[in-house]
Design an enzyme around this catalytic site. Sequence first.
Site, mmCIF file in Angstrom:
data_model
loop_
_atom_site.group_PDB
_atom_site.id
_atom_site.type_symbol
_atom_site.label_atom_id
_atom_site.label_comp_id
_atom_site.label_asym_id
_atom_site.label_seq_id
_atom_site.Cartn_x
_atom_site.Cartn_y
_atom_site.Cartn_z
ATOM 1 N N SER A 182 -5.582 3.666 2.758
ATOM 2 C CA SER A 182 -5.728 2.297 2.239
ATOM 3 C C SER A 182 -7.186 1.840 2.223
ATOM 4 O O SER A 182 -7.979 2.206 3.096
ATOM 5 C CB SER A 182 -4.946 1.311 3.105
ATOM 6 N N GLU A 234 6.714 10.150 5.848
ATOM 7 C CA GLU A 234 6.533 8.938 6.659
ATOM 8 C C GLU A 234 7.855 8.418 7.241
ATOM 9 O O GLU A 234 7.878 7.715 8.215
ATOM 10 C CB GLU A 234 5.840 7.846 5.838
HETATM 11 C C1 LIG Z 1 1.250 -1.715 10.898
HETATM 12 C C2 LIG Z 1 0.514 -1.104 9.736
HETATM 13 C C3 LIG Z 1 -0.062 0.135 9.863
HETATM 14 C C4 LIG Z 1 -0.749 0.711 8.784
HETATM 15 N N1 LIG Z 1 -1.343 1.936 8.973
HETATM 16 C C5 LIG Z 1 -2.038 2.486 7.963
HETATM 17 C C6 LIG Z 1 -2.723 3.735 8.165
HETATM 18 O O1 LIG Z 1 -2.703 4.326 9.251
HETATM 19 N N2 LIG Z 1 -3.434 4.247 7.136
HETATM 20 C C7 LIG Z 1 -3.501 3.632 5.917
HETATM 21 O O2 LIG Z 1 -4.136 4.183 5.022
HETATM 22 N N3 LIG Z 1 -2.879 2.437 5.697
HETATM 23 C C8 LIG Z 1 -2.165 1.857 6.691
HETATM 24 N N4 LIG Z 1 -1.536 0.635 6.495
HETATM 25 C C9 LIG Z 1 -1.741 -0.075 5.232
HETATM 26 C C10 LIG Z 1 -0.527 -0.174 4.332
HETATM 27 O O3 LIG Z 1 -0.255 1.049 3.724
HETATM 28 C C11 LIG Z 1 -0.829 -1.287 3.305
HETATM 29 O O4 LIG Z 1 -0.969 -2.514 4.009
HETATM 30 C C12 LIG Z 1 0.272 -1.413 2.273
HETATM 31 O O5 LIG Z 1 0.266 -0.299 1.423
HETATM 32 C C13 LIG Z 1 0.085 -2.702 1.420
HETATM 33 O O6 LIG Z 1 -1.186 -2.759 0.890
HETATM 34 P P1 LIG Z 1 -2.112 -4.054 1.061
HETATM 35 O O7 LIG Z 1 -2.090 -4.474 2.483
HETATM 36 O O8 LIG Z 1 -3.425 -3.746 0.431
HETATM 37 O O9 LIG Z 1 -1.388 -5.188 0.238
HETATM 38 P P2 LIG Z 1 -1.434 -5.399 -1.378
HETATM 39 O O10 LIG Z 1 -1.130 -4.101 -2.045
HETATM 40 O O11 LIG Z 1 -2.733 -6.063 -1.676
HETATM 41 O O12 LIG Z 1 -0.259 -6.385 -1.577
HETATM 42 C C14 LIG Z 1 -0.360 -7.799 -1.345
HETATM 43 C C15 LIG Z 1 0.973 -8.426 -1.718
HETATM 44 O O13 LIG Z 1 1.225 -8.230 -3.123
HETATM 45 C C16 LIG Z 1 2.469 -7.560 -3.331
HETATM 46 N N5 LIG Z 1 2.351 -6.624 -4.454
HETATM 47 C C17 LIG Z 1 1.355 -5.728 -4.675
HETATM 48 N N6 LIG Z 1 1.595 -5.017 -5.790
HETATM 49 C C18 LIG Z 1 2.796 -5.451 -6.281
HETATM 50 C C19 LIG Z 1 3.601 -5.096 -7.402
HETATM 51 N N7 LIG Z 1 3.211 -4.130 -8.253
HETATM 52 N N8 LIG Z 1 4.766 -5.745 -7.587
HETATM 53 C C20 LIG Z 1 5.176 -6.731 -6.729
HETATM 54 N N9 LIG Z 1 4.437 -7.127 -5.644
HETATM 55 C C21 LIG Z 1 3.275 -6.491 -5.421
HETATM 56 C C22 LIG Z 1 2.712 -6.797 -2.028
HETATM 57 O O14 LIG Z 1 4.087 -6.534 -1.835
HETATM 58 C C23 LIG Z 1 2.160 -7.766 -0.984
HETATM 59 O O15 LIG Z 1 3.113 -8.768 -0.691
HETATM 60 C C24 LIG Z 1 -0.844 0.026 7.546
HETATM 61 C C25 LIG Z 1 -0.260 -1.244 7.415
HETATM 62 C C26 LIG Z 1 0.409 -1.811 8.484
HETATM 63 C C27 LIG Z 1 0.999 -3.188 8.318
#
Ligand SMILES: Cc1cc2nc3c(=O)[nH]c(=O)nc-3n(C[C@H](O)[C@H](O)[C@H](O)COP(=O)(O)OP(=O)(O)OC[C@H]3O[C@@H](n4cnc5c(N)ncnc54)[C@H](O)[C@@H]3O)c2cc1C
Length: 393
Positions: free
Chosen positions: A131, A250
């Site tokens: 991410s 995962e």
């Molecule tokens: C506890 C935890 C551990 C994690 N560990 C890791 C890790 O070890 N390594 C790593 O790489 N990542 C990790 N992550 C990150 C995780 O993979 C991302 O948080 C997740 O993929 C969402 O991306 P974002 O936070 O950028 O949110 P965004 O993608 O920016 O989304 C923001 C909001 O918009 C919505 N949204 C986005 N796109 C769409 C769409 N096309 N249609 C409808 N709604 C949409 C989402 O559902 C969300 O509500 C972790 C996250 C958590 C919470």
Amino acid sequence: MQLEFTPEQEQFRQDVRTWFETELSGPFADIRGLPHSSGATDRRIEWERHLGNSGWNILAWPTALGGREAGLIEQVVFAEEYARSQAPGRISHIGLELVAPTIMAFGTEAQKQSFLPDIAHVRTLWAQLFSEPNAGSDLSNVQTRARLEQRPGGDVWVLDGQKIWSSYAQYAEWAIVLCRTEPGSVGAQGLSFLILPLRQKGVDIRPIRQMTGGSSFNEVFLDGAETAAHNVLGNPGEGWRVAMGTLTYERGVSTLGQQTGFRNEITALLQAAQANGQINDPAIARRFAQAWAELRAMRYTALRMLGDTGLSRAGLTYKIYYTSWHQRLGELAMEVLGIAGDAPEPGSKDQALQHLYLDSRSDSIWAGTSQIQRNIIAERGLGMPREPRRAKA
Ligand SMILES: Cc1cc2nc3c(=O)[nH]c(=O)nc-3n(C[C@H](O)[C@H](O)[C@H](O)COP(=O)(O)OP(=O)(O)OC[C@H]3O[C@@H](n4cnc5c(N)ncnc54)[C@H](O)[C@@H]3O)c2cc1C
């Protein structure tokens, strides 16, 4: 058709249970029942190394790699007994459950020899650097770059960029990194999957403080970070395919262990409700009954999923189901605790229940948010029109 466990499987369960009981009431009694977001990292790593040295970490690995090639049922039994014994949450799971299967599937013989034994014995801890601030749900928008440079001692990849939400990176020696190696490429094209040593000058790891007070994930800044040219999984430019492989690991057998953890949580919450009299409120009692029945239903769904091949209806909907269940349990916990849940004593049972509520908020984000899961259900399960995709370069 077999509906019960065989005597051998029951014996295996008994052996595992006895082992956990001995270890967790003996040398590791101090870390039994620690909530996931608790500290005690050094002791937890010691525990995980002990598991590795006792052969438990590689139950399902091929015998050629030192494993026991245990069947699905044994893996499920182990995961259930792990949670039942209240052994602490794992820090090494990224190495064991994500990195190792990816190396087995895509790695060269040299990479398997070099990395797998250390993962098995938890001599190394790993992080997953996928991410980025603008690449979460839209993972293929990764902007971290890597370029191959010639050096007298051997070619190296040089990485620049920013990663975020990297779980346990502050403890890890190595990371898997999804990055762009073809300049000007867009989307899933031109990405590579690199293996990066983290303890070096070009890597700056900054823990993110969470609502619980703990820091289980980090921001990671890469500024000229280096890794040997041969530390690429799959061919350069094929990183998307490898990363999609990693993400399929995962979820899996650990799901059943997770449910046993849920059972521990609902039991602890019920004890709290009995102690403070909240259970006498019929509305609260009804919510407990509902949560318990749903947990039983989830167990059977998860067991059914284990036997599924390909995409099943249960597989598509399961993550939304359990995450919303867990979040509702957290909300029930806060109602049962009342004012005692606002500022509980550090280390108390009330604090563990408050953390259940706070930690469960992230369930609907990691491993694909609930919105993304709904998109997948709509597109793959119900055959609705696909979302517009990014244009190829
Ligand atoms: C506890 C935890 C551990 C994690 N560990 C890791 C890790 O070890 N390594 C790593 O790489 N990542 C990790 N992550 C990150 C995780 O993979 C991302 O948080 C997740 O993929 C969402 O991306 P974002 O936070 O950028 O949110 P965004 O993608 O920016 O989304 C923001 C909001 O918009 C919505 N949204 C986005 N796109 C769409 C769409 N096309 N249609 C409808 N709604 C949409 C989402 O559902 C969300 O509500 C972790 C996250 C958590 C919470």
